[in-house]
Design an enzyme around this catalytic site. Sequence first.
Site, PDB file in Angstrom:
ATOM      1  N   GLU A   1       6.038   0.923   2.010  1.00  0.00           N
ATOM      2  CA  GLU A   1       5.190   1.416   0.923  1.00  0.00           C
ATOM      3  C   GLU A   1       5.851   2.440  -0.009  1.00  0.00           C
ATOM      4  O   GLU A   1       5.490   3.624  -0.006  1.00  0.00           O
ATOM      5  CB  GLU A   1       3.896   2.003   1.484  1.00  0.00           C
TER       6      GLU A   1
ATOM      7  N   GLU B   1      -0.016  -4.093   8.051  1.00  0.00           N
ATOM      8  CA  GLU B   1      -1.021  -3.059   8.263  1.00  0.00           C
ATOM      9  C   GLU B   1      -2.357  -3.570   7.760  1.00  0.00           C
ATOM     10  O   GLU B   1      -2.461  -4.044   6.628  1.00  0.00           O
ATOM     11  CB  GLU B   1      -0.662  -1.760   7.528  1.00  0.00           C
TER      12      GLU B   1
END
Length: 591
Positions: free
Chosen positions: A168, A360
Amino acid sequence: MSGADTKFPDGFTWGASTSAYQIEGAWNEDGKGPSVWDLFVQEEDKMWRGQTGKIACDHYHRFKEDVALMAQIGIKAYRFSLSWSRILPKGTGKVNKAGIRFYNALIDELLKNGIEPWITLFHWDYPYELYLQGGWLNPKSPEWFEEYTRVAVEHFSDRVRYWVTINEPQGFLGLGHSEGYHAPGLKLCLRECLLAGHNTLLAHGRSVRVIRDNAKLEPTIGWSPASSAYRPSTNSLNDINAAREATYAIYPGGLWNTCWWTDPVFLGAYPDEGLKIYGKDSPQATKADMKLINQPIDFCGCNLFQVVPVKMGANGAPVAVELQPEEPISTYEWSLNTEGLYWGPTFIHERYQTPLVIMENGCSLLDRVGLDGAVHDSGRKDFIIGCLLSLHRAIEDGVDVRGYFHWSLMDNFEWQQGYKHRFGLVYVDFESQDRILKESAFTYQEIIATHGESLRKYTHNQEEPVPYVVKEAQRYIENNISEPFNVKTIAAHLNCHPDSLSRRFKQYTGTSLSTHIRRVRLECARNMLRDPNMLIGVVSDYCGFSDRIHFTKVFRKEMGMTPGQFQRQFRAREDAEEKAAVEISKNPRVK
């Protein structure tokens, strides 16, 4: 009739994720160097209630216990990140042998329990010593990351096959370098943030090259950006097109999008729309830069939590739609709509035509230990079921999804929010460090054990009643739990053939009747054993096991521990509470 087959493809990976700073603790032990998060949490008014990750889940000292919990749930793969500064205390140079020893022990423990290790090299805890030299803004930062990757590959690639380079960039750059909410707490201009992002992408490319050229086992390599995806507010073609367009769009002034980060990795160029929107703030990328970033990798990791609804506006552009008042939300106030795991993977796969792994996916809820000693997180259970049904539908429609990792394995330190949010399958008492499997963990356990077939019981037409034999079999089990019955006993009670009953039960629920009986007995046993004074023999008899030895054998196989070991964790908790009560009675001022 029940819904369609919900079994996932052969080879599909079932896992859970964590990150180093959020769970490890031991922030300054055994030669570990500081990270930007170690310094950031010490600043005044940065953290919720002044909380830090100095101890977190104490995973550094309790990793064997945590691996045992993974094995108990049935998790097949564990995605965890390495702490860069635990391995290289200054970010480069001398290797910390104690850090290598810790990760070697963790990897060995995972493999001993049949769990595949998936290493993420960078999940936000940047070495503080390198930050002092400019961090991601320093043009040498890709070389620093390459050196770090080389050390990890040298020490771990003889047992690790799966590698994720960076997690990320939108998060650690957007929240940490642009908005200042996360470490290192900077508020840089857009031009500097995009430059740091370009260096991050170059670091990814160098890392992939090192892994590919030096890994001792043939590697499977991916990276894991935040997947900024949108869903249509209705199933109309216009709204679906609006959701696709919004997913691919670049938004002025910010870093939260998918294509600016993922196009260079898979398509070898920044998106034209992004170059136009960012204009003079765009990094000056050379052809050599883009070639380096565009290293061939094996999958794109998708981090998907909420997917915002949009519709096609009157001007032909996507327009965000407010959530309906009745739509459930998490404690982060994120939508709990589960269709995101259909639309997000669908749009990302359409653009990049590469295998995907959900790295995730989860939700933050107000979990607590109930009066019965259990954690009944029914909202998370429903969220997992809904998301996996949506993901299965995407796979059926041709999206190449290779695995699902729940975020997260356990409740942990949620960055600037401290311990306010709970995302885990495992409840963590951050004072005592006790762990409790939540109701969602047992749901996930069943899904993994059946490779998704157990999801079928949630797909039937809601207007169609539960088949009589299924309903009566479930009622019989609940009403006669202490009796030593089996499938033949229930079939005789219902005046039907055992094979017919078993077939109908599995067709509707996705689980065999014998397995369902065993799980109901074990759930009853778990609830009783939470009473530290309950005799194990009494539990065995009440829950319908033939004898205590058989009960212990079945319990250990399913739970990864004996009934006595399971009960002792509640006895220890009661002893601690009694001790605290005595101290308070001696000194009323003690809190």
